[in-house]
Design a protein around this motif. Structure first.
Motif, PDB file in Angstrom:
ATOM      1  N   LEU A   1      65.519  71.887  43.119  1.00  0.00           N
ATOM      2  CA  LEU A   1      64.076  71.687  43.231  1.00  0.00           C
ATOM      3  C   LEU A   1      63.565  71.805  44.659  1.00  0.00           C
ATOM      4  CD1 LEU A   1      63.419  68.795  40.728  1.00  0.00           C
ATOM      5  CD2 LEU A   1      62.978  71.219  40.442  1.00  0.00           C
TER       6      LEU A   1
ATOM      7  N   THR B   1      53.522  79.046  34.934  1.00  0.00           N
ATOM      8  CA  THR B   1      54.892  79.170  35.429  1.00  0.00           C
ATOM      9  C   THR B   1      55.244  80.632  35.695  1.00  0.00           C
ATOM     10  OG1 THR B   1      55.524  77.173  34.220  1.00  0.00           O
ATOM     11  CG2 THR B   1      57.306  78.612  34.958  1.00  0.00           C
TER      12      THR B   1
ATOM     13  N   LYS C   1      60.232  68.458  31.639  1.00  0.00           N
ATOM     14  CA  LYS C   1      61.246  67.443  31.368  1.00  0.00           C
ATOM     15  C   LYS C   1      60.640  66.183  30.744  1.00  0.00           C
ATOM     16  CE  LYS C   1      65.089  67.738  32.368  1.00  0.00           C
ATOM     17  NZ  LYS C   1      66.177  68.197  31.496  1.00  0.00           N
TER      18      LYS C   1
ATOM     19  N   PHE D   1      58.331  71.751  36.502  1.00  0.00           N
ATOM     20  CA  PHE D   1      59.676  71.338  36.085  1.00  0.00           C
ATOM     21  C   PHE D   1      59.636  69.932  35.498  1.00  0.00           C
ATOM     22  CE2 PHE D   1      63.344  68.738  37.143  1.00  0.00           C
ATOM     23  CZ  PHE D   1      64.400  69.441  36.556  1.00  0.00           C
TER      24      PHE D   1
ATOM     25  N   ILE E   1      65.960  74.593  33.552  1.00  0.00           N
ATOM     26  CA  ILE E   1      65.405  73.256  33.323  1.00  0.00           C
ATOM     27  C   ILE E   1      66.264  72.523  32.296  1.00  0.00           C
ATOM     28  CG2 ILE E   1      63.469  71.982  32.323  1.00  0.00           C
ATOM     29  CD1 ILE E   1      61.607  74.094  33.595  1.00  0.00           C
TER      30      ILE E   1
ATOM     31  N   GLN F   1      69.568  71.646  33.777  1.00  0.00           N
ATOM     32  CA  GLN F   1      69.408  70.917  35.035  1.00  0.00           C
ATOM     33  C   GLN F   1      70.194  71.557  36.172  1.00  0.00           C
ATOM     34  OE1 GLN F   1      69.927  66.688  34.554  1.00  0.00           O
ATOM     35  NE2 GLN F   1      68.502  66.601  32.860  1.00  0.00           N
TER      36      GLN F   1
ATOM     37  N   GLN G   1      57.762  72.675  41.145  1.00  0.00           N
ATOM     38  CA  GLN G   1      58.461  71.408  40.984  1.00  0.00           C
ATOM     39  C   GLN G   1      57.739  70.536  39.954  1.00  0.00           C
ATOM     40  OE1 GLN G   1      59.228  69.291  44.673  1.00  0.00           O
ATOM     41  NE2 GLN G   1      59.669  71.201  45.742  1.00  0.00           N
TER      42      GLN G   1
END
Length: 100
Positions: free
Chosen positions: A18, A92, A33, A29, A11, A14, A26
């Motif tokens: 995805l 997660t 962010k 994620f 993450i 990057q 997703q």
């Protein structure tokens, strides 16, 4: 797939594709962010239990506990009482194990 630490590193850098991830991951994620709206958009119309669990977490993060409780029930998960970052990690980790 990867473990929690590796997922967090992906993450940050990057370096994550995805499109290969389930919607619930997703959304996590995008939440990590800092994009709550994108995360919510991904799970709001999904009908699976994992997405409902992420949806519950997102509404808890938003402070809408009534809506969060609804989504916890839909996901068949208990309402989380710890810190938000602990819940993000718990969800997660669980979802990453399912992807393997």
């Amino acid at each position: 797939m990867v473990n929690l630490t590796e997922f967090q590193q992906l993450i940050e850098t990057q370096q994550l594709s995805l499109g290969t991830l389930p919607k619930a991951l997703q959304a996590l994620f995008y939440d990590k962010k800092g994009n709550w709206n994108q995360a919510h958009e991904i799970v709001q119309n999904a009908s699976d239990a994992d997405s409902a669990w992420v949806h519950a977490y997102l509404h808890r993060k938003e402070g809408d506990l009534s809506n969060a409780r609804y989504w916890y029930r839909r996901s068949n998960q208990l309402e989380f009482s710890g810190e938000l970052n602990q819940e993000w990690e718990a969800i997660t980790s669980y979802l990453l194990k399912k992807v393997k």
